[in-house]
Design an enzyme around this catalytic site. Structure first.
Site, PDB file in Angstrom:
ATOM      1  N   PHE A  57       0.810  -1.229   0.000  1.00 26.18           N
ATOM      2  CA  PHE A  57       0.000   0.000   0.000  1.00 26.18           C
ATOM      3  C   PHE A  57       0.834   1.266   0.000  1.00 26.18           C
ATOM      4  CE2 PHE A  57       0.988  -0.174   4.518  1.00 26.18           C
ATOM      5  CZ  PHE A  57       1.168   1.166   4.807  1.00 26.18           C
ATOM      6  N   GLU A 102      -4.954  -4.051  -2.065  1.00 23.55           N
ATOM      7  CA  GLU A 102      -6.410  -3.857  -1.998  1.00 23.55           C
ATOM      8  C   GLU A 102      -6.761  -2.570  -1.254  1.00 23.55           C
ATOM      9  OE1 GLU A 102      -4.588  -6.119  -0.648  1.00 23.55           O
ATOM     10  OE2 GLU A 102      -5.154  -6.597   1.424  1.00 23.55           O
ATOM     11  N   ARG A 103      -5.747  -1.973  -0.573  1.00 30.57           N
ATOM     12  CA  ARG A 103      -6.056  -0.753   0.170  1.00 30.57           C
ATOM     13  C   ARG A 103      -5.926   0.505  -0.691  1.00 30.57           C
ATOM     14  NH1 ARG A 103      -3.111  -2.196   5.801  1.00 30.57           N
ATOM     15  NH2 ARG A 103      -1.588  -3.173   4.449  1.00 30.57           N
ATOM     16  N   SER A 159       5.353  -6.950   3.102  1.00 27.40           N
ATOM     17  CA  SER A 159       5.859  -7.373   4.408  1.00 27.40           C
ATOM     18  C   SER A 159       6.575  -8.715   4.338  1.00 27.40           C
ATOM     19  CB  SER A 159       4.678  -7.498   5.375  1.00 27.40           C
ATOM     20  OG  SER A 159       3.831  -8.541   4.918  1.00 27.40           O
ATOM     21  N   CYS A 204       9.729   1.941   2.847  1.00 24.28           N
ATOM     22  CA  CYS A 204      10.654   0.841   3.132  1.00 24.28           C
ATOM     23  C   CYS A 204      12.060   1.371   3.336  1.00 24.28           C
ATOM     24  CB  CYS A 204      10.639  -0.178   2.006  1.00 24.28           C
ATOM     25  SG  CYS A 204      11.152   0.528   0.445  1.00 24.28           S
ATOM     26  N   GLU A 263       9.710  -4.134  12.832  1.00 29.42           N
ATOM     27  CA  GLU A 263       9.495  -2.997  11.933  1.00 29.42           C
ATOM     28  C   GLU A 263       8.283  -2.220  12.446  1.00 29.42           C
ATOM     29  OE1 GLU A 263       8.070  -3.931   7.961  1.00 29.42           O
ATOM     30  OE2 GLU A 263       9.067  -2.169   7.148  1.00 29.42           O
TER      31      GLU A 263
HETATM   32  P1  NAD Z   1       1.589  -6.563   2.932  1.00 27.36           P
HETATM   33  O1  NAD Z   1       2.572  -7.662   2.914  1.00 27.36           O
HETATM   34  O2  NAD Z   1       0.529  -6.557   3.959  1.00 27.36           O
HETATM   35  O3  NAD Z   1       0.840  -6.503   1.518  1.00 27.36           O
HETATM   36  C1  NAD Z   1       1.547  -6.585   0.303  1.00 27.36           C
HETATM   37  C2  NAD Z   1       0.736  -7.399  -0.707  1.00 27.36           C
HETATM   38  O4  NAD Z   1       0.658  -8.756  -0.258  1.00 27.36           O
HETATM   39  C3  NAD Z   1      -0.681  -6.899  -0.873  1.00 27.36           C
HETATM   40  O5  NAD Z   1      -0.990  -6.923  -2.263  1.00 27.36           O
HETATM   41  C4  NAD Z   1      -1.519  -7.877  -0.069  1.00 27.36           C
HETATM   42  O6  NAD Z   1      -2.775  -8.107  -0.638  1.00 27.36           O
HETATM   43  C5  NAD Z   1      -0.702  -9.149  -0.070  1.00 27.36           C
HETATM   44  N1  NAD Z   1      -0.752  -9.866   1.227  1.00 27.36           N
HETATM   45  C6  NAD Z   1      -0.825  -9.332   2.467  1.00 27.36           C
HETATM   46  N2  NAD Z   1      -0.782 -10.287   3.406  1.00 27.36           N
HETATM   47  C7  NAD Z   1      -0.680 -11.456   2.758  1.00 27.36           C
HETATM   48  C8  NAD Z   1      -0.574 -12.815   3.193  1.00 27.36           C
HETATM   49  N3  NAD Z   1      -0.564 -13.144   4.490  1.00 27.36           N
HETATM   50  N4  NAD Z   1      -0.472 -13.769   2.249  1.00 27.36           N
HETATM   51  C9  NAD Z   1      -0.456 -13.442   0.952  1.00 27.36           C
HETATM   52  N5  NAD Z   1      -0.561 -12.174   0.488  1.00 27.36           N
HETATM   53  C10 NAD Z   1      -0.661 -11.191   1.378  1.00 27.36           C
HETATM   54  O7  NAD Z   1       2.424  -5.194   2.966  1.00 27.36           O
HETATM   55  P2  NAD Z   1       1.849  -3.726   3.138  1.00 27.36           P
HETATM   56  O8  NAD Z   1       1.396  -3.544   4.538  1.00 27.36           O
HETATM   57  O9  NAD Z   1       0.929  -3.394   2.032  1.00 27.36           O
HETATM   58  O10 NAD Z   1       3.199  -2.876   2.890  1.00 27.36           O
HETATM   59  C11 NAD Z   1       4.094  -2.528   3.909  1.00 27.36           C
HETATM   60  C12 NAD Z   1       5.284  -3.457   3.948  1.00 27.36           C
HETATM   61  O11 NAD Z   1       5.952  -3.438   2.689  1.00 27.36           O
HETATM   62  C13 NAD Z   1       6.335  -3.039   4.946  1.00 27.36           C
HETATM   63  O12 NAD Z   1       6.783  -4.183   5.616  1.00 27.36           O
HETATM   64  C14 NAD Z   1       7.442  -2.429   4.088  1.00 27.36           C
HETATM   65  O13 NAD Z   1       8.733  -2.469   4.646  1.00 27.36           O
HETATM   66  C15 NAD Z   1       7.362  -3.287   2.879  1.00 27.36           C
HETATM   67  N6  NAD Z   1       7.960  -2.645   1.717  1.00 27.36           N
HETATM   68  C16 NAD Z   1       9.148  -3.126   1.266  1.00 27.36           C
HETATM   69  C17 NAD Z   1       9.767  -2.538   0.177  1.00 27.36           C
HETATM   70  C18 NAD Z   1      11.076  -3.037  -0.347  1.00 27.36           C
HETATM   71  O14 NAD Z   1      11.480  -2.619  -1.423  1.00 27.36           O
HETATM   72  N7  NAD Z   1      11.758  -3.916   0.352  1.00 27.36           N
HETATM   73  C19 NAD Z   1       9.143  -1.448  -0.449  1.00 27.36           C
HETATM   74  C20 NAD Z   1       7.913  -0.994   0.048  1.00 27.36           C
HETATM   75  C21 NAD Z   1       7.327  -1.616   1.125  1.00 27.36           C
END
Ligand code: NAD
Length: 496
Positions: free
Chosen positions: A164, A191-192, A241, A296, A396
């Site tokens: 998101f 989805e958010r 994540s 991130c 985090e």
């Molecule tokens: P998230 O993992 O909750 O969601 C990311 C995607 O995965 C979404 O499309 C979601 O629908 C899907 N998802 C969520 N939970 C899932 C599960 N249990 N099983 C399968 N799919 C799932 O992440 P978020 O909260 O949207 O984003 C924040 C996180 O992203 C932070 O941890 C941040 O550090 C990380 N991030 C990392 C980078 C990088 O380049 N390393 C860049 C941006 C964000």
């Protein structure tokens, strides 16, 4: 303008507004019985709904990608390049509108939302050099009459799953590079914040991308599992994540797919006493609290070395000066967090620090924003006297919270950084080249940024590696013998 919002997100803004799927070049209403609300994080009002795409809809999307792949992968590289040249211009022309949509769904300030689009735009610009990026290698005469050369070829249908926090930049890390290489792409945005991806898809269509080259589905776990399991999908790029990323990496790899997971972060900024104080404090505050810490590459952990400890009171003063407000309000520096749950989590991690003996020097937990009392706001927070065993250090936080540790020497600081399991990026604040060099060589983190000595190794993600991730090497070894060199009998031994 309102038209775009109406088309991609809604038919007006409110509970009845629905996000479309993008299948085979058409924006279609999902038949799903299951829908999720999309909220404005500054008010928590429902601004629209997003479907959990049905199995049939997801199949239709991937089939569309598969059909389009046959012609797209054979389309001339110059024709593909032309589409992305037009695309980068359309993104530039619509940057303000994209930013408004990001602020509405994600909450970050308008200026920061433009930066979100701009960083993605840079990747699109990079895709326009595909004619040289996709070059293979040659080695003539590896033996008599024999030459060898490699082609970089696309790999097939690729998929992207995005988080998101960067609704424009992260999708733009993915499908432009994937597609310009000749792959077709299935995107599942967060989805958010699904609206921005829809608008990016419309602009890509306007730039001339053929139907089926990009498809978009929405959803959560079922959509992710579908992507991990469908045999037509050859590669998955994930950003988000650790929990989701590790799961996707394992499930996708088991199914024989190429998977990259870019996951959570705990980025350390090491502050040396020789650093330029003014710049250091400004950089720290900007990098810790910008985007409400939901980056991130946020610098969420500072290690003050030696005398730099004494800079803490000034750091607090500077952070106090930031204005917390809804992202679309003039002068806002720090917007809301994405959800009430995120706010709750951040507040409880701050409390865990207090419970374990840390000191809260600046407490943003009870911040009040006039006119936005229901928003998910947390003000800039600085927690000092933190030690590596504390929960607020180990996890985090992903909010506007800077945790501060202290170290007696650079060696001690490096030990702390290297023990932390996260390693997205790190920065060192120094004016001493030898110190910066030592840090670069000894620290165990992917991206190192020196401040005031400045070398930026930025967004290597899909910039540099992208071309390798989205292509496979085909090696051709060819032998063309002159007439008079024809073999007289079969050669069954390997020549020595
Ligand atoms: P998230 O993992 O909750 O969601 C990311 C995607 O995965 C979404 O499309 C979601 O629908 C899907 N998802 C969520 N939970 C899932 C599960 N249990 N099983 C399968 N799919 C799932 O992440 P978020 O909260 O949207 O984003 C924040 C996180 O992203 C932070 O941890 C941040 O550090 C990380 N991030 C990392 C980078 C990088 O380049 N390393 C860049 C941006 C964000």
């Amino acid at each position: 303008n309102g038209d775009h919002l109406i088309l991609y997100l809604s038919s007006g803004i409110g509970e009845q507004s629905t996000t479309k799927l993008f299948i085979d070049g058409k924006f279609v209403e999902s038949k799903s019985p299951e829908w999720l609300d999309i909220h404005n994080p500054a008010t928590n009002e429902v601004i629209g709904r997003v479907p959990k795409a049905t199995h049939e809809e997801m199949l239709a999307a991937v089939d569309s990608c598969s059909r389009a792949y046959h012609t797209w992968s054979e389309t001339s590289i110059l024709a593909r390049q032309q589409i992305f040249l037009r695309y980068q211009q359309l993104i530039k022309d619509n940057i303000k509108e994209l930013a408004k949509l990001i602020t509405l769904e994600q909450g970050k300030t308008l200026a920061d939302a433009e930066g979100d689009v701009f960083r993605g735009l840079q990747v699109v610009e990079h895709t326009c050099s595909i004619t040289s990026l996709m070059l293979g290698e040659t080695l003539p005469s590896i033996t008599k009459d024999m030459d060898t050369y490699t082609y970089r070829m696309p790999i097939g249908v690729c998929a992207g799953i995005t988080p998101f926090n960067f609704p424009a930049m992260i999708p733009l890390w993915m499908f432009p590079m994937g597609m310009v290489c000749g792959n077709t792409y299935l995107l599942k945005p967060s989805e958010r914040v699904p609206g921005c991806a829809m608008m990016l898809a419309k602009l890509l269509q306007d730039a001339g991308a053929p139907d089926g080259t990009l498809n978009i589905i929405h959803g959560q776990h079922d959509a992710v599992n579908f992507i991990c399991d469908h045999p037509a999908i050859k590669a998955i790029s994930f950003v988000g994540s650790n929990q989701a990323g590790e799961y996707i990496y394992e499930r996708g790899s088991k199914n024989g797919k190429r998977v990259q997971s870019n996951m959570g972060a705990k980025n350390h900024g090491v502050v040396m006493p020789d650093a330029n104080k003014e710049n250091t404090l400004n950089q720290l505050v900007g990098a810790a609290f910008g985007a409400a810490g939901q980056r991130c590459m946020a610098l969420s952990t500072a290690i003050l070395v030696g005398e730099a400890r004494n800079w803490l009171p000034e750091l607090v003063e500077r952070a106090k000066g930031l204005r917390v407000n809804a992202g679309d309000q003039p002068g806002a520096d720090v917007g809301p967090l994405i959800s009430p749950q995120a706010k709750e989590r951040v507040n409880s991690l701050i409390q865990s620090g207090v419970d374990e003996g840390a000191k809260v020097l600046l407490d943003g937990r009870n911040v009040k924003v006039k006119g936005y009392e229901n928003g998910n706001f947390v003000g800039p927070t600085i927690v000092s006297n933190v030690t590596p065993d504390m929960k607020c250090y180990k996890e985090e936080i992903f909010g506007p919270v800077l945790v501060v540790l202290e170290a007696d020497s650079l060696d001690d600081a490096i030990k702390i950084v290297n023990k932390n399991p996260y390693g997205n990026g790190t920065a060192i604040f120094t004016t001493n080249g030898a110190v910066a060099r030592k840090y670069t060589h000894e620290v165990d983190v992917g991206q190192v940024i020196f401040f005031f000595f400045l070398i930026f190794s930025f967004f290597i993600h899909e910039h540099g590696w992208g071309i390798q991730f989205y292509t496979q090497i085909k090696t051709v070894t060819s032998q063309w013998k002159a007439e008079d060199a024809t073999l007289k009998s079969p050669a069954v031994t390997m020549p020595t």
